[in-house]
Design an enzyme around this catalytic site. Structure first.
Site, short mmCIF file in Angstrom:
data_model
loop_
_atom_site.label_atom_id
_atom_site.label_comp_id
_atom_site.label_asym_id
_atom_site.label_seq_id
_atom_site.Cartn_x
_atom_site.Cartn_y
_atom_site.Cartn_z
N GLU A 108 0.87 -1.17 0.00
CA GLU A 108 0.00 0.00 0.00
C GLU A 108 0.91 1.22 0.00
O GLU A 108 1.64 1.48 0.95
CB GLU A 108 -0.92 0.01 1.22
CG GLU A 108 -1.99 -1.06 1.15
CD GLU A 108 -3.02 -0.97 2.28
OE1 GLU A 108 -2.82 -0.14 3.20
OE2 GLU A 108 -3.99 -1.73 2.24
N GLU B 221 -5.95 10.90 10.66
CA GLU B 221 -4.82 9.97 10.63
C GLU B 221 -4.09 10.07 11.96
O GLU B 221 -4.08 11.12 12.59
CB GLU B 221 -3.84 10.36 9.52
CG GLU B 221 -4.28 9.99 8.12
CD GLU B 221 -4.11 8.50 7.80
OE1 GLU B 221 -3.83 7.71 8.71
OE2 GLU B 221 -4.28 8.16 6.62
#
Lengths: 271, 393
Positions: free
Chosen positions: A43, A54
């Protein structure tokens, strides 16, 4: 190689790094080191200036990459340049995909990403209900669209995801942003139970730090593990200490190997 | 307005998966509450007896004469805490309490919303954590003292521009981690659904009251309503009651900073009227350009985005948005202080400047301005701007 195939023979190890952290050149080395260490798919984060919710670790990686000049076009160049033989999954925010190029909606970026060699997308802030245009663009260009299932995902949204997901499903093993944790949560089994009838591989992420964690998660039924923060930490530490790219790449490769071996150790023994 | 939280294509809920279900639950709780008589009884009781509602509408005689238009102020600065923020924090605080949450978190820019959240946290016995950019902590320290005195923890946000946008980010992260026991009390009509409609609902008391009051005082509806727009909570609260009054023009004053052409402002609607918007902090809306430096003299307005409903009101032509510079706002700040004996906050000073501009253009005879907060918090900046410190002799 398709995403699903990355999970075919044995438990898959899927690492995450932000492309361009802490520099374009070093990041290329780091991604290649992960592949050498046994990654089955990677990823590759496309940094976005306004990531929503995040964890600090990933936020800081994104800031380092942006400060070093990462942009969507540079990212595509990165994808073309990096020399790995495992599939790359673009993890980013919908705004970047949506804003890119001339088209109204995600088609331009998906087309460009497919041309560069991306095999699929993970888009944390894309609601499953609004995934239609991106799903259609992915279908057009032969890409997979991975969804994140959280412990809080239920009911209709779970169904909507099931209908649209391809490649693999990213199972978030515990609530919280992507900070590395010392304990492997018992959410894993419960989360997996809720999607037992999905016909895509199940990769579990969030909180995996060691080979031991990887082993336990695979033993709990995961088809693969996703590891981000623990690897980004290695990049961050190397950056702060001024370690050479080579040294950091070696550490990443060793950590990758540990995680991959852990995942293999958790696999059911074949009789 | 559509029930899915979109406004002419703006808005929606673009959040990471872990937030989807909690926000859906919050939306359901909100929808249930606003149908409940008991909720409104409690809310309105607190607004009246704790908050001091209704706030009056005041005819500004000197300004009206000077600019040859009838200028009225909705005195939201008289609400407990010194700004309109309490309307929303009381409403959401009650919702959180009903949902069994034990903790409130909030973002704040100028500190007014943080203070109003801390007040409600104290009142309703909920632990309160307020995220505030380090830059804002420095320029709004009086409100930091107030929040701490009220028992809230103020967490300094040091990333990026160290302002309101970063504080929103930090609060969203906290929510993802602690969603089981925590309510994120968003202070403006921004972010993912249901926040914009929730904030509008609780702030709409401003327009409801003002619409009746000005008819009593003036005998008619105003020709124009004016409010400042950062995220846009006080403005949507004022506009909501007038949206169906076709003869009432609606104006939003955006923070034009050093001027639209300077590249230093926080006026996304004025800058990007013709763009289709982007996804920002959980919703589709207008945002300032990447190479524009987010700046305003007012800490409560320097937000790179804007509430999605304002983007829709602009697109449909129902409201007009203009950028007011720091300089124009400061001049209005001084003018109102001297002419009416009211020291406004820097935020509504933008709205006052726009009202003066409109009066000078002679398009509207009666102008209603939302004076959404008082200027005490801006005294230190004002002292520097206007050289108010007495010279020692």
């Amino acid at each position: 190689m398709s995403l699903e195939a990355a999970f075919a023979d044995e438990p898959a190890f899927v690492p995450y790094l932000a492309a361009g952290d802490p520099s374009y050149e070093a990041s290329i080395e780091y991604v290649e080191a992960l592949a050498r260490g046994g990654a089955d798919a990677i990823e590759l984060g496309l940094p976005f200036s306004e990531p929503i919710a995040e964890g600090t670790t990933i936020q800081e990686a994104i800031v380092r990459a942006l400060d070093a000049g990462m942009t969507p076009d540079r990212y595509l160049e990165f994808v073309r340049e990096v020399d790995v033989d495992v599939p790359l999954v673009c993890m980013t925010y919908y705004n970047l995909i949506y804003q890119y190029g001339e088209s109204d909606g995600p088609r331009s970026f998906v087309e460009a990403a497919a041309e560069a060699g991306i095999e699929g997308f993970v888009v944390p802030d894309l609601p499953a209900e609004e995934a239609g245009p991106l799903r259609a663009a992915c279908d057009e260009f032969g890409l997979d669209l991975v969804f994140i299932v959280a412990p809080t995902t239920e009911g209709d949204r779970l169904e909507t995801m099931k209908e649209q997901v391809s490649g693999y499903v990213y199972v978030q093993a515990r609530l919280g942003t992507t900070g590395a944790r010392d304990e492997v949560s018992d959410y894993t089994e419960r989360s997996l139970a809720r999607i037992a009838d999905w016909d895509v591989p199940k990769a579990v992420g969030f909180g995996i730090k060691t080979g031991d964690h990887a082993e336990r998660i695979v033993r709990a039924g995961a088809d693969g593990i996703i590891v981000g923060s623990a690897l980004v930490d290695i990049v961050a530490e190397g950056y702060e200490n001024g370690d050479s790219t080579e040294v950091v790449a070696d550490r990443l490769e060793a950590k990758a190997r540990e995680l991959k071996e852990g995942a293999l150790a958790g696999a059911p023994v074949e009789q | 307005m559509a029930s899915d939280g979109t406004y002419a294509g703006y808005g929606g809920r673009h959040v990471p998966e872990p937030l989807e279900e909690p926000l859906a639950q919050l939306a359901a709780g909100f929808e249930e509450a606003i149908e409940s008589e008991q909720f409104w009884e409690e809310f309105e009781h607190l607004l009246e007896h704790y908050g001091g509602r209704p706030t009056p509408v005041f005819y500004a005689e000197t300004l009206s004469e000077r600019y040859d238009a009838d200028i009225y102020f909705k005195h939201e600065d008289l609400l407990h805490g010194g700004a309109h923020k309490l309307n929303n924090t009381l409403g959401q605080g009650l919702l959180a309490k009903q949902a069994g949450k034990e903790r409130l978190i909030a973002e704040t820019g100028a500190g007014q919303h943080g203070t109003a959240t801390a007040m409600v946290g104290a009142l309703l016995d909920l632990d309160t954590t307020v995220y505030m950019g380090r830059k804002d902590i420095q320029r709004q320290e009086m409100n930091v003292f107030r929040m701490r005195l009220l028992g809230a923890e103020v967490r300094s946000v040091t990333r990026g521009n160290e302002g309101l946008a970063e504080a929103v980010d930090a609060a969203l992260e906290d929510l993802v981690e602690n969603v089981d026991d925590t309510h994120y009390l968003v202070g403006s009509a921004v972010g993912p659904d249901p926040f914009p409609r929730m904030v509008r609902e609780f702030q709409s008391v401003i327009g409801k009251e003002a619409r009746e009051q000005i008819q009593e005082l003036h005998g008619d509806l105003p020709d124009a309503c004016v409010a400042c727009v950062g995220g846009g909570s006080n403005s949507i609260g004022l506009f909501d009651a007038f949206r169906d009054d076709e003869d009432v023009a609606l104006y939003g004053a955006e923070p034009g900073g050093k001027g639209l052409s300077s590249g230093k402002h926080s006026a996304p609607l004025s800058e990007n009227e013709d763009s289709e918007g982007e996804i920002y902090q959980g919703a589709k809306t207008k945002v300032i350009d990447d190479d524009t430096e987010n700046h305003s003299v007012s800490a409560g307005l320097d937000y790179p985005g804007v509430g999605p409903e304002h983007a829709a009101l602009q697109e449909t032509g129902r409201a007009e948005y203009r950028a007011i510079t720091d300089e124009e706002a400061l001049a209005a700040f001084r003018e109102l202080s001297e002419s009416e004996g009211i020291i406004p906050a820097f935020e509504p000073s933008h709205a006052i400047a726009l009202a003066i501009q409109l009066a000078e253009e002679d398009e509207h005879d009666t102008i209603l301005v939302n004076l959404c907060g008082r200027g005490d918090k801006d005294m230190r900046s004002a002292a520097e701007q206007f050289d108010l410190t007495p010279t020692s002799e």
